[in-house]
Design an enzyme around this catalytic site. Structure first.
Site, PDB file in Angstrom:
ATOM      1  N   ARG A 111       0.626  -5.035  -7.081  1.00  0.00           N
ATOM      2  CA  ARG A 111       0.823  -5.029  -8.549  1.00  0.00           C
ATOM      3  C   ARG A 111       1.693  -6.073  -8.911  1.00  0.00           C
ATOM      4  NH1 ARG A 111       2.296  -0.779 -11.602  1.00  0.00           N
ATOM      5  NH2 ARG A 111       2.267  -2.139 -13.117  1.00  0.00           N
ATOM      6  N   ARG A 165       9.078   6.901 -20.334  1.00  0.00           N
ATOM      7  CA  ARG A 165       8.952   5.374 -20.608  1.00  0.00           C
ATOM      8  C   ARG A 165       8.230   5.282 -22.238  1.00  0.00           C
ATOM      9  NH1 ARG A 165       7.191   1.377 -16.003  1.00  0.00           N
ATOM     10  NH2 ARG A 165       8.145   0.041 -17.346  1.00  0.00           N
ATOM     11  N   VAL A 206       7.479   4.112 -26.066  1.00  0.00           N
ATOM     12  CA  VAL A 206       7.768   2.740 -26.497  1.00  0.00           C
ATOM     13  C   VAL A 206       8.095   2.912 -28.263  1.00  0.00           C
ATOM     14  CG1 VAL A 206       6.048   1.910 -25.259  1.00  0.00           C
ATOM     15  CG2 VAL A 206       5.194   3.135 -27.206  1.00  0.00           C
ATOM     16  N   CYS A 250       4.657   7.511 -16.489  1.00  0.00           N
ATOM     17  CA  CYS A 250       4.612   6.757 -15.245  1.00  0.00           C
ATOM     18  C   CYS A 250       5.412   7.491 -14.189  1.00  0.00           C
ATOM     19  CB  CYS A 250       4.536   5.202 -15.271  1.00  0.00           C
ATOM     20  SG  CYS A 250       6.255   4.702 -14.707  1.00  0.00           S
ATOM     21  N   ASP A 256      14.970  -2.544 -10.671  1.00  0.00           N
ATOM     22  CA  ASP A 256      13.896  -2.891  -9.656  1.00  0.00           C
ATOM     23  C   ASP A 256      14.437  -3.365  -8.110  1.00  0.00           C
ATOM     24  OD1 ASP A 256      12.181  -4.668 -12.293  1.00  0.00           O
ATOM     25  OD2 ASP A 256      12.408  -2.428 -11.912  1.00  0.00           O
ATOM     26  N   LYS A 313       6.427 -11.702 -11.990  1.00  0.00           N
ATOM     27  CA  LYS A 313       5.537 -10.876 -12.690  1.00  0.00           C
ATOM     28  C   LYS A 313       6.002 -10.884 -13.935  1.00  0.00           C
ATOM     29  CE  LYS A 313       5.690  -6.487 -11.871  1.00  0.00           C
ATOM     30  NZ  LYS A 313       5.821  -5.597 -13.227  1.00  0.00           N
ATOM     31  N   ASN A 314       7.324 -10.344 -14.255  1.00  0.00           N
ATOM     32  CA  ASN A 314       7.773  -9.931 -15.394  1.00  0.00           C
ATOM     33  C   ASN A 314       8.302 -10.790 -16.443  1.00  0.00           C
ATOM     34  OD1 ASN A 314       7.356  -7.197 -14.580  1.00  0.00           O
ATOM     35  ND2 ASN A 314       9.594  -6.821 -13.846  1.00  0.00           N
TER      36      ASN A 314
END
Ligand code: EPZ
Length: 417
Positions: free
Chosen positions: A397, A122, A124, A117, A305, A22-23
């Site tokens: 997700r 988080r 940016v 979240c 993760d 995914k990443n």
């Protein structure tokens, strides 16, 4: 709301195939903005975040199609609408990855500022600071980042801290900048390397990806390419922890062991025996795992993760473990849910003391984020009786067909509602 119902207590046996990462897939799909030609991306996992990314790129004016399962073709001949709307960004923070490519290719971008979240604030700010160093003018208006630049120019950027998508955004932007960009204290994650390899296949000049200094020599334009996304190391790690907890012998096909050192080392420490050959990883385990301390940090250290999955392992392990989270300030939400299953966990600041219990009991539990939901599924696989995991949209997700892959390994798991 969809739930997963798991009957615990069965060992895992057999083989499954690991999906694309995914990443890595998300930034690679965003990279299609950088060229007017067609980018063909293979081994793309079928995930909610991939669908959101394709919808986001389509509404900008890209031509997106899926000629075969796992293959997505994208063409940004013309980008009529360099916009990432709030409704899409709020469901997927990774949408920020269109910012760098849009400014570099179109000279302008309007991207909804991601909010906080479940796992942390988080911000940016480092994405913004880096683009400003390359000459972009950036304002925040009504919750949107408005970025403009005639043409970005190369710069030396020292990142205040290691940021994965920040490195990816700036690396993509720099491919079309005038002159050379040097990113220092860059993220070394394998997904950053995968993106750099895809960009180089498109004609970019990137050196040093995988180290903490990345050099990008800007070019006039990029061309189309065909690129295969790397396997998902977090999905791989999740299955390995499942088998280390439930016992049994599993084989993960299409997995890479060279990008999982820190995780494999901890699994061996917990008592599992692991071998890797011919593009597959095999794990065998029996009895209770041993407790293992983990401390998250940027790659190549132990990945954040995988923290939740190892908390589940330590909850049933023999002994006491210390789990320390150094990347995100609120990534222990799963601890409370594990305690509802009878786990003995004490959270203190960014550390948790986990005293292993001989048993967990099935219960109704609620997922709060992607990896927390994986942790609860793993706990359900070993708990006595039935566990019901609520809000599994989080899981969708980031995991492709998790329950059918686990069923193929002998788990009793089904989706309801
Ligand atoms: C990526 O998120 C991953 N997401 C995350 O995976 C992963 O947990 C994270 O990297 C760390 O490995 C994707 O690749 C799509 P960061 P990212 O920027 O890039 C702070 C999953 O489960 N920071 O490396 O958003 C930040 O708050 C997800 O698949 C700033 O302060 O993470 C955090 O504390 C969850 N300012 C730290 O840096 C910035 O501008 C590292 O975050 C950027 C980041």
């Amino acid at each position: 709301m969809e739930k997963l119902i798991i009957e615990g207590g069965r060992p895992l046996e057999g083989a499954v195939h690991i999906s694309g990462a995914k990443n890595a897939a998300l930034p690679i799909l965003a990279a299609s903005i950088l060229t007017a030609e067609t980018l063909c991306v293979q081994n793309v996992p079928r995930l909610r975040d991939v669908a959101t990314t394709c919808a986001l790129l389509t509404q900008m004016g890209l031509w997106v199609r899926q000629p075969a399962a796992g293959t997505i073709e994208l063409s940004a001949h013309a980008i009529a609408n360099p916009l990432a709307p709030y409704d899409m960004v709020k469901t997927m923070r990774a949408a920020i990855l269109v910012l760098g490519p849009l400014v570099a290719r179109c000279g302008q971008a309007r991207v909804s500022l991601p909010g906080g979240c479940a796992i942390g604030l988080r911000p940016v700010d480092l994405h913004i600071k880096g683009l400003q160093a390359m000459g972009a003018e950036i304002e925040i208006e009504h919750g949107y980042l408005i970025a403009r630049a005639k043409r970005l120019r190369g710069a030396r950027i020292v990142l205040d801290l290691v940021t994965v998508t920040g490195t990816e955004n700036l690396m993509m932007a720099a491919t079309l900048a005038e002159g050379t960009t040097v990113l220092e204290n860059a993220a070394r994650e394998p997904e950053v390397v995968d993106l750099a390899q895809c960009l180089n296949a498109m004609g970019a000049r990137i050196a040093g990806a995988g180290s903490d200094v990345i050099t990008i020599e800007g070019v006039e334009c990029l061309r189309g390419a065909r690129y295969r996304v790397m396997p998902d190391r977090i999905e791989t790690g999740t299955f390995l922890v499942a088998a280390a907890m439930a016992g049994g012998k599993i084989k993960l096909e299409g997995a890479r062991d060279d990008i999982l050192d820190a995780v494999l080392e901890k699994l061996r420490e917990s008592g599992a025996s692991i071998s890797a050959a011919n593009g597959a990883i095999t794990l065998e385990a029996s009895g209770r795992p041993r407790a293992v301390n983990v401390r998250t940090a940027p790659y190549p250290a132990f990945p954040t993760d995988m923290q939740a999955q190892f908390m589940a392992l330590n909850a049933i392990a023999d002994g006491t473990a210390l789990v320390t989270e150094t990347i995100f300030e609120n990534r222990f939400m799963h601890a409370q849910e594990l305690k509802r299953m009878g786990a003995d966990i004490e959270v203190e600041g960014n550390s948790a003391i986990v005293r292993g219990s001989a048993h967990l009991d099935g219960a109704m539990v609620m997922a709060t984020d992607l990896r927390a939901s994986a942790c609860l599924v793993l706990a359900g696989l070993v708990a006595r009786g039935e566990t019901v995991v609520d809000r599994i949209y989080h899981l969708d997700r980031g995991y492709e067909q998790l329950e059918s892959k686990l069923s193929a390994l002998g788990a009793r798991i089904r989706r309801a509602g």
